[in-house]
Design a protein around this motif. Sequence first.
Motif, PDB file in Angstrom:
ATOM      1  N   LEU A  20      -4.844   5.758   1.295  1.00 21.40           N
ATOM      2  CA  LEU A  20      -4.042   6.554   2.217  1.00 21.40           C
ATOM      3  C   LEU A  20      -2.627   6.006   2.314  1.00 21.40           C
ATOM      4  CD1 LEU A  20      -3.679   8.708   4.441  1.00 21.40           C
ATOM      5  CD2 LEU A  20      -4.612   7.043   6.059  1.00 21.40           C
ATOM      6  N   TYR A  35      -9.031  10.739   7.765  1.00 21.43           N
ATOM      7  CA  TYR A  35      -9.155  10.196   6.413  1.00 21.43           C
ATOM      8  C   TYR A  35     -10.255   9.137   6.409  1.00 21.43           C
ATOM      9  CZ  TYR A  35      -7.356   9.252   1.721  1.00 21.43           C
ATOM     10  OH  TYR A  35      -7.200   9.151   0.357  1.00 21.43           O
ATOM     11  N   GLY A  82      -8.692   3.339   3.168  1.00 19.17           N
ATOM     12  CA  GLY A  82      -7.435   3.134   3.873  1.00 19.17           C
ATOM     13  C   GLY A  82      -6.294   2.756   2.949  1.00 19.17           C
ATOM     14  N   ARG A 101      -3.117   1.440  10.030  1.00 19.06           N
ATOM     15  CA  ARG A 101      -2.574   2.183   8.886  1.00 19.06           C
ATOM     16  C   ARG A 101      -1.073   2.445   9.073  1.00 19.06           C
ATOM     17  NH1 ARG A 101      -6.573   0.436   7.439  1.00 19.06           N
ATOM     18  NH2 ARG A 101      -8.512   1.497   6.862  1.00 19.06           N
ATOM     19  N   ASP A 159      -0.767  13.074  11.905  1.00 18.90           N
ATOM     20  CA  ASP A 159      -1.648  12.144  12.625  1.00 18.90           C
ATOM     21  C   ASP A 159      -3.104  12.554  12.474  1.00 18.90           C
ATOM     22  OD1 ASP A 159       0.661  10.926  13.359  1.00 18.90           O
ATOM     23  OD2 ASP A 159       0.584  11.502  15.473  1.00 18.90           O
ATOM     24  N   ARG A 184       7.113  12.090  11.953  1.00 16.69           N
ATOM     25  CA  ARG A 184       5.753  12.559  11.676  1.00 16.69           C
ATOM     26  C   ARG A 184       5.305  13.548  12.757  1.00 16.69           C
ATOM     27  NH1 ARG A 184       4.234   7.756  14.622  1.00 16.69           N
ATOM     28  NH2 ARG A 184       2.334   8.148  15.830  1.00 16.69           N
ATOM     29  N   VAL A 203       0.850   8.066   1.174  1.00 14.51           N
ATOM     30  CA  VAL A 203       2.007   8.320   2.037  1.00 14.51           C
ATOM     31  C   VAL A 203       3.260   7.669   1.460  1.00 14.51           C
ATOM     32  CG1 VAL A 203       2.914   8.021   4.364  1.00 14.51           C
ATOM     33  CG2 VAL A 203       0.502   8.541   4.049  1.00 14.51           C
ATOM     34  N   PHE A 243      -6.059   3.807  13.044  1.00 16.44           N
ATOM     35  CA  PHE A 243      -4.807   4.557  12.957  1.00 16.44           C
ATOM     36  C   PHE A 243      -3.599   3.637  13.112  1.00 16.44           C
ATOM     37  CE2 PHE A 243      -1.645   7.410  15.122  1.00 16.44           C
ATOM     38  CZ  PHE A 243      -1.319   8.134  13.987  1.00 16.44           C
ATOM     39  N   CYS A 261      -4.374  11.585   9.028  1.00 20.53           N
ATOM     40  CA  CYS A 261      -4.627  10.141   8.900  1.00 20.53           C
ATOM     41  C   CYS A 261      -5.882   9.722   9.660  1.00 20.53           C
ATOM     42  CB  CYS A 261      -3.420   9.355   9.403  1.00 20.53           C
ATOM     43  SG  CYS A 261      -1.919   9.579   8.414  1.00 20.53           S
ATOM     44  N   LYS A 262      -6.111  10.302  10.825  1.00 18.36           N
ATOM     45  CA  LYS A 262      -7.269   9.914  11.635  1.00 18.36           C
ATOM     46  C   LYS A 262      -8.585  10.379  11.017  1.00 18.36           C
ATOM     47  CE  LYS A 262      -4.750   9.789  16.022  1.00 18.36           C
ATOM     48  NZ  LYS A 262      -4.576  10.395  17.366  1.00 18.36           N
TER      49      LYS A 262
END
Length: 319
Positions: A247, A239, A244, A212, A233, A228, A251, A209, A236-237
């Motif tokens: 991702l 995903y 990566g 990223r 969060d 955010r 974003v 995390f 993203c965690k």
Amino acid sequence: MEKLVYRRIEVHDQRLQAGLTDPPPILTPRHSPNLDAAANEKRGSYRFLSTSDKRSRPDYTGLDGAPTKKKRRRKDKTKGGHGANDNTQKEKEAVVTQEGGSSPATLDEVKTIQSFVDEIIQLDYSDAIQAIKQENAFSASKNIQTRYNETAYWEIIEKGADLLDPKSLPTPKGPLDEFTIAEKVATERFMREAGYGLSLANQRQCRLFWKRLCQMRKMGVDKILLYRTKEFDRFCKTYPSEDGASLVQMVRLWEDMYGLQIKQLESRVIQESMGDLTGRLWPSEPKRLRISHVAWDGSSNQCLSDEEAITFQSRGQRG
């Protein structure tokens, strides 16, 4: 039959000659001259007992008490060598917050918090509302600052990894991933000193995390990272770690699409905080003007009259 009667008479005569006039004893386990009977007595045999003795009331004395046998404690059987340690660590992490390593308030801080509440109570209604609004705004801005600081965690961890001695690092275990053993050790050290939970699952999640977030900030993602939410969060965690790069690109596209709108909303909030409430008068959804299609669409080049159409056509033929 005659032999048996003769044998009994012979035994009776021998007893009289020996001076024994009492009847012979009954053969029981205690008086039997037979060795086998004595052996049976030692083994607890009751074959020589009468029927009434055999059917006497059973004695259950001592069987109604509490059992004296202790139960064995079952050990936690988990696959892998870190199962029990992870469970213990998860219990400890219940006290430590996931978002950051916030330490308990000191005695002076507790007194300050309590005194602030006492001061609010003494204020008038309007002044108390204003003080609460300012305190909430300060807490919100502090939360934004704390969450945005997480975008720099990975760069700090990389600096800590550079300070480690390669000879002191442990042997890598498990499947290879995008992190070196130095980065893993530096992450664990950073989380311990910052107050984060140290379970293996939490270390793995934080590594991904924070890395990223750092990549997003370097790619130009600004407003989305600044404001955010917890839903972002969580997205993203969860995903996939192997995707990566996709991702970060996703974003980045969101920043291009919604960054300007977030900036406009930010400016409205700033103006309202300064007392300018004109932004609230703006329509949330602008109304569309209804204009006739003929009024603005000139593709058909309609004429107002037949004479104008004839004149237009004659001029076109002359040209």
